[in-house]
Write a protein that holds these residues in place. Structure first.
Motif, PDB file in Angstrom:
ATOM      1  N   ASN A 136       5.079 -18.498  59.861  1.00  0.00           N
ATOM      2  CA  ASN A 136       4.244 -17.721  60.794  1.00  0.00           C
ATOM      3  C   ASN A 136       4.616 -17.993  62.264  1.00  0.00           C
ATOM      4  O   ASN A 136       4.421 -17.144  63.119  1.00  0.00           O
ATOM      5  CB  ASN A 136       2.750 -17.952  60.530  1.00  0.00           C
TER       6      ASN A 136
ATOM      7  N   GLN B 183      -2.739 -11.278  64.262  1.00  0.00           N
ATOM      8  CA  GLN B 183      -2.135 -10.105  63.611  1.00  0.00           C
ATOM      9  C   GLN B 183      -0.948 -10.501  62.741  1.00  0.00           C
ATOM     10  O   GLN B 183      -0.227  -9.650  62.237  1.00  0.00           O
ATOM     11  CB  GLN B 183      -1.622  -9.116  64.663  1.00  0.00           C
TER      12      GLN B 183
ATOM     13  N   GLN C  12       1.342 -11.439  59.763  1.00  0.00           N
ATOM     14  CA  GLN C  12       1.220 -11.090  58.342  1.00  0.00           C
ATOM     15  C   GLN C  12       1.431 -12.289  57.426  1.00  0.00           C
ATOM     16  O   GLN C  12       0.837 -12.374  56.367  1.00  0.00           O
ATOM     17  CB  GLN C  12       2.217  -9.976  58.002  1.00  0.00           C
ATOM     18  N   SER C  13       2.305 -13.212  57.872  1.00  0.00           N
ATOM     19  CA  SER C  13       2.597 -14.355  57.011  1.00  0.00           C
ATOM     20  C   SER C  13       1.375 -15.274  56.894  1.00  0.00           C
ATOM     21  O   SER C  13       0.969 -15.650  55.804  1.00  0.00           O
ATOM     22  CB  SER C  13       3.806 -15.113  57.525  1.00  0.00           C
TER      23      SER C  13
END
Ligand code: ZN
Ligand code: ZN
Length: 294
Positions: A118, A149, A151-152
């Motif tokens: 991330n 925001q 995604q990982s």
């Protein structure tokens, strides 16, 4: 058949001899490489001081104008490791830098061993912001807003702040008044990646031909020029004109930061007694590893 085999052998022997003649690594080269490796990137005057220091320390003939030769000896050895010592120029002040660049990994994977998934995603998104901006900077607020925001794995703002600081400490980003841009090291290491990923969004400087993140754009023809290149090129011009289309250059001409940084060959000053400058800069120590993080 035999003749061809003989010719191949002769060529091989010749290549080996050339290698032996021109590219002998001494302890001075190894020392130099070790220091550069521990820093990742060093400013030109520090590299010149280091060159001198390594030669003197290991009793090897020193000549201040032989730095490029000295570096190419090391680069021959680095070839098989897919690494290279590269010369680059800072977008901020036009000063010259030397960095040890990894050629094998052409993407952000260079950073993969140092950062979590991330964190790398945050870096990629930060790079998007910087490159899509008009001035080559992204504000810390806009970067920190990305943290939830991801995604990982989402990140708390506090966490993202720390990661951002790590990017700066590791010399991937540089910070100015709460705004972030790509560091000299990042541009030198990732030029190919950036050009491939952001093909239509990035330009090469019209004067020096390298990637431009921060620069001025001609209102008429759209060419882009680095700020230090603008400063040097238009120095003393009262009516600056675009070097490409010859229209009036409507931007404010930034002040020239450094008089000692050869960037454009035409205006490069002769290397004038660097002793006074170098005295103030200590030779980087071999123990100068980058600070560890918990
Ligand atoms: Zn330039
Ligand atoms: Zn123009």
């Amino acid at each position: 058949m035999l003749l061809m085999a003989q010719r191949v052998t002769a060529t091989l022997v010749l290549i080996q001899n050339i290698k032996k003649m021109g590219t002998q690594m001494t302890d001075s080269h190894r020392r130099f490489l070790q220091v550069l490796m521990s820093h990742g990137i060093l400013e030109g005057s520090a590299v010149r001081a280091l060159h001198r220091h390594c030669c003197e320390e290991h009793k090897v003939h020193y000549s201040h104008d032989k730095l490029d030769d000295f570096v190419s000896v090391i680069n021959v050895q680095l070839q098989s490791l897919f690494m290279q010592i590269r010369k680059g120029v800072s977008e901020d002040d036009g000063r010259q830098y030397y960095a040890l660049v990894n050629l094998a990994e052409t993407e952000i994977t260079k950073m993969a061993s140092d950062y979590a998934e991330n964190e790398l995603e945050l870096f990629r998104k930060t790079m998007d912001l910087i490159i899509q901006s008009d001035n080559g900077f992204a504000s810390s607020t806009s970067i920190l807003n990305l943290s939830d925001q991801l995604q990982s794995k989402k990140m708390k703002k506090k966490e993202a702040e720390q990661v951002l600081q790590n990017f700066v400490q590791d010399k991937w980003l540089s910070e100015k008044d709460g705004e972030y841009t790509l560091s000299t090291r990042c541009i030198m290491e990732m030029e190919n990646y950036i050009c491939n990923t952001y093909q239509d969004m990035v330009n090469k400087c019209n004067l020096c031909g390298t990637l431009t993140i921060q620069g001025q754009v001609c209102d008429t023809c759209g060419i882009q020029i680095h700020l230090p290149c603008v400063a040097r090129y238009f120095k003393g011009h009262t009516e600056p004109h675009c070097p490409n289309c010859n229209d009036f250059w409507s931007h404010e001409i930034p002040a020239l930061h450094q008089a000692d940084s050869p960037h454009l060959p035409s205006t490069a000053p002769k290397e004038a007694a660097p002793a006074a400058r170098e005295k103030r800069r200590a030779v980087p120590s071999t123990s100068g590893r980058r600070p560890s993080r918990s």
